[in-house]
Design a protein around this motif. Structure first.
Motif, PDB file in Angstrom:
ATOM      1  N   GLY A 119     -97.894 -20.291  43.692  1.00 23.84           N
ATOM      2  CA  GLY A 119     -97.396 -19.344  42.697  1.00 23.84           C
ATOM      3  C   GLY A 119     -96.320 -19.950  41.823  1.00 23.84           C
ATOM      4  N   HIS A 120     -95.894 -19.178  40.867  1.00 21.08           N
ATOM      5  CA  HIS A 120     -94.830 -19.621  39.974  1.00 21.08           C
ATOM      6  C   HIS A 120     -93.471 -19.395  40.634  1.00 21.08           C
ATOM      7  N   PHE A 121     -92.507 -20.194  40.235  1.00 17.82           N
ATOM      8  CA  PHE A 121     -91.144 -20.050  40.739  1.00 17.82           C
ATOM      9  C   PHE A 121     -90.217 -20.052  39.529  1.00 17.82           C
ATOM     10  N   TRP A 122     -89.610 -18.914  39.279  1.00 16.05           N
ATOM     11  CA  TRP A 122     -88.761 -18.772  38.104  1.00 16.05           C
ATOM     12  C   TRP A 122     -87.295 -18.758  38.490  1.00 16.05           C
ATOM     13  N   LYS A 123     -86.507 -19.496  37.761  1.00 14.04           N
ATOM     14  CA  LYS A 123     -85.049 -19.487  37.920  1.00 14.04           C
ATOM     15  C   LYS A 123     -84.437 -19.181  36.566  1.00 14.04           C
ATOM     16  N   SER A 124     -83.329 -18.488  36.611  1.00 16.54           N
ATOM     17  CA  SER A 124     -82.645 -18.210  35.352  1.00 16.54           C
ATOM     18  C   SER A 124     -81.979 -19.495  34.861  1.00 16.54           C
ATOM     19  N   PRO A 125     -81.806 -19.626  33.558  1.00 22.24           N
ATOM     20  CA  PRO A 125     -81.115 -20.799  33.037  1.00 22.24           C
ATOM     21  C   PRO A 125     -79.712 -20.953  33.634  1.00 22.24           C
ATOM     22  N   LYS A 126     -79.043 -19.844  33.930  1.00 19.11           N
ATOM     23  CA  LYS A 126     -77.698 -19.905  34.531  1.00 19.11           C
ATOM     24  C   LYS A 126     -77.774 -20.543  35.918  1.00 19.11           C
ATOM     25  N   LEU A 127     -78.770 -20.168  36.734  1.00 11.55           N
ATOM     26  CA  LEU A 127     -78.909 -20.755  38.060  1.00 11.55           C
ATOM     27  C   LEU A 127     -79.212 -22.249  37.958  1.00 11.55           C
ATOM     28  N   ILE A 128     -80.056 -22.630  37.041  1.00 12.72           N
ATOM     29  CA  ILE A 128     -80.370 -24.054  36.846  1.00 12.72           C
ATOM     30  C   ILE A 128     -79.098 -24.811  36.486  1.00 12.72           C
ATOM     31  N   GLU A 129     -78.306 -24.236  35.583  1.00 12.17           N
ATOM     32  CA  GLU A 129     -77.037 -24.862  35.176  1.00 12.17           C
ATOM     33  C   GLU A 129     -76.094 -24.993  36.377  1.00 12.17           C
ATOM     34  N   GLU A 131     -76.904 -25.044  39.618  1.00 12.57           N
ATOM     35  CA  GLU A 131     -77.427 -26.017  40.580  1.00 12.57           C
ATOM     36  C   GLU A 131     -77.140 -27.446  40.133  1.00 12.57           C
ATOM     37  N   GLU A 132     -77.283 -27.701  38.829  1.00 12.25           N
ATOM     38  CA  GLU A 132     -76.984 -29.040  38.311  1.00 12.25           C
ATOM     39  C   GLU A 132     -75.517 -29.389  38.514  1.00 12.25           C
ATOM     40  N   ALA A 133     -74.649 -28.367  38.547  1.00  9.85           N
ATOM     41  CA  ALA A 133     -73.221 -28.589  38.789  1.00  9.85           C
ATOM     42  C   ALA A 133     -72.932 -28.705  40.283  1.00  9.85           C
ATOM     43  N   GLY A 134     -73.932 -28.451  41.155  1.00 10.06           N
ATOM     44  CA  GLY A 134     -73.775 -28.609  42.590  1.00 10.06           C
ATOM     45  C   GLY A 134     -73.174 -27.422  43.314  1.00 10.06           C
ATOM     46  N   VAL A 135     -73.300 -26.216  42.765  1.00 10.19           N
ATOM     47  CA  VAL A 135     -72.679 -25.054  43.396  1.00 10.19           C
ATOM     48  C   VAL A 135     -73.250 -24.777  44.777  1.00 10.19           C
ATOM     49  N   HIS A 136     -72.434 -24.105  45.579  1.00  7.97           N
ATOM     50  CA  HIS A 136     -72.866 -23.588  46.877  1.00  7.97           C
ATOM     51  C   HIS A 136     -73.168 -22.108  46.682  1.00  7.97           C
ATOM     52  N   TYR A 137     -74.341 -21.677  47.125  1.00  5.28           N
ATOM     53  CA  TYR A 137     -74.707 -20.270  47.008  1.00  5.28           C
ATOM     54  C   TYR A 137     -75.682 -19.934  48.117  1.00  5.28           C
ATOM     55  N   ASP A 138     -75.909 -18.644  48.332  1.00  8.15           N
ATOM     56  CA  ASP A 138     -76.825 -18.175  49.365  1.00  8.15           C
ATOM     57  C   ASP A 138     -78.190 -17.945  48.731  1.00  8.15           C
ATOM     58  N   ALA A 139     -79.071 -18.943  48.841  1.00  6.45           N
ATOM     59  CA  ALA A 139     -80.401 -18.846  48.234  1.00  6.45           C
ATOM     60  C   ALA A 139     -81.215 -17.709  48.857  1.00  6.45           C
ATOM     61  N   GLY A 140     -80.978 -17.413  50.125  1.00  9.97           N
ATOM     62  CA  GLY A 140     -81.699 -16.321  50.775  1.00  9.97           C
ATOM     63  C   GLY A 140     -81.443 -14.985  50.097  1.00  9.97           C
ATOM     64  N   SER A 141     -80.206 -14.768  49.670  1.00 11.36           N
ATOM     65  CA  SER A 141     -79.890 -13.527  48.951  1.00 11.36           C
ATOM     66  C   SER A 141     -80.634 -13.473  47.625  1.00 11.36           C
ATOM     67  N   LEU A 142     -80.676 -14.618  46.937  1.00 15.25           N
ATOM     68  CA  LEU A 142     -81.361 -14.644  45.646  1.00 15.25           C
ATOM     69  C   LEU A 142     -82.851 -14.376  45.808  1.00 15.25           C
ATOM     70  N   LEU A 143     -83.461 -14.970  46.822  1.00 18.05           N
ATOM     71  CA  LEU A 143     -84.884 -14.736  47.050  1.00 18.05           C
ATOM     72  C   LEU A 143     -85.166 -13.280  47.385  1.00 18.05           C
ATOM     73  N   ALA A 144     -84.199 -12.634  48.015  1.00 20.65           N
ATOM     74  CA  ALA A 144     -84.347 -11.213  48.335  1.00 20.65           C
ATOM     75  C   ALA A 144     -84.027 -10.335  47.130  1.00 20.65           C
ATOM     76  N   GLY A 145     -83.662 -10.967  46.015  1.00 23.16           N
ATOM     77  CA  GLY A 145     -83.354 -10.210  44.800  1.00 23.16           C
ATOM     78  C   GLY A 145     -81.960  -9.625  44.786  1.00 23.16           C
ATOM     79  N   LYS A 146     -81.083 -10.135  45.646  1.00 20.14           N
ATOM     80  CA  LYS A 146     -79.718  -9.623  45.715  1.00 20.14           C
ATOM     81  C   LYS A 146     -78.767 -10.599  45.019  1.00 20.14           C
ATOM     82  N   PRO A 147     -77.699 -10.093  44.428  1.00 18.38           N
ATOM     83  CA  PRO A 147     -76.700 -11.005  43.858  1.00 18.38           C
ATOM     84  C   PRO A 147     -75.995 -11.759  44.992  1.00 18.38           C
ATOM     85  N   THR A 148     -75.513 -12.935  44.684  1.00 20.58           N
ATOM     86  CA  THR A 148     -74.820 -13.720  45.699  1.00 20.58           C
ATOM     87  C   THR A 148     -73.578 -14.380  45.102  1.00 20.58           C
TER      88      THR A 148
END
Length: 166
Positions: A119-129, A131-148
């Motif tokens: 399937g397709h995997f979409w990320k917002s331009p902000k998330l891509i930006e 990730e390129e900066a190396g942020v730490h975040y909870d990807a599980g929350s994002l996959l569940a559609g929750k803010p993190t």
């Protein structure tokens, strides 16, 4: 979206290749074979146009793929109507909800309409930006559609809870 113009482009390409094949002295084809293959391409185009007229997008797409399948014999021809991916071509499908681009590349040797496996995997331009900066975040929350919450590595305090340690 598949258009009448794109289907006609495929049909024109097929017709030109069949004519070249027919005129090739070394590996030519009989008049009967030529006519049958031209008739098959014309039938696919006609079925496509009828489906388009009925606004049956699924049937139109099937007929369009029929044209592409006929043209596949000449995939390496320089005038092939679609570019062939080298593995770096981005997927052309945007998220229907947000318009964000799919992050998966088109497989090497495939065309944009063939896309990629899975399937397709979409990320917002902000998330891509971020990730390129190396942020730490909870990807599980994002996959569940929750803010993190997130933070940059330089703001990571000693002993701070890390999501990967859950």
């Amino acid at each position: 979206m598949i258009t009448e113009e794109s289907a006609r482009t495929w049909r024109t390409f097929i017709g030109a290749r069949l004519l070249e094949k027919r005129q090739n002295a070394d590996h030519g084809m009989s008049d009967w074979d030529y006519r049958k293959q031209v008739e098959a391409a014309d039938a696919e185009l006609e079925s496509f146009l009828q489906a388009l007229g009925r606004e049956d997008q699924e049937a139109a797409e099937n007929e369009w793929w029929g044209l592409k399948n006929i043209a596949n014999e000449w995939r390496t021809h320089p005038e092939f109507p679609e570019p062939i991916s080298d593995g770096t071509m981005p997927c052309p499908v945007a998220s229907p909800d947000t318009g964000h681009p799919c992050t998966k590349p088109v497989h090497p040797g495939w065309t944009p309409s063939e896309g990629h496996g899975g399937g397709h995997f979409w990320k917002s331009p902000k998330l891509i930006e971020l990730e390129e900066a190396g942020v730490h975040y909870d990807a599980g929350s994002l996959l569940a559609g929750k803010p993190t919450p997130y933070h940059l590595p330089e703001n990571c305090a000693p002993g701070r809870w890390k999501w990967r340690d859950r």
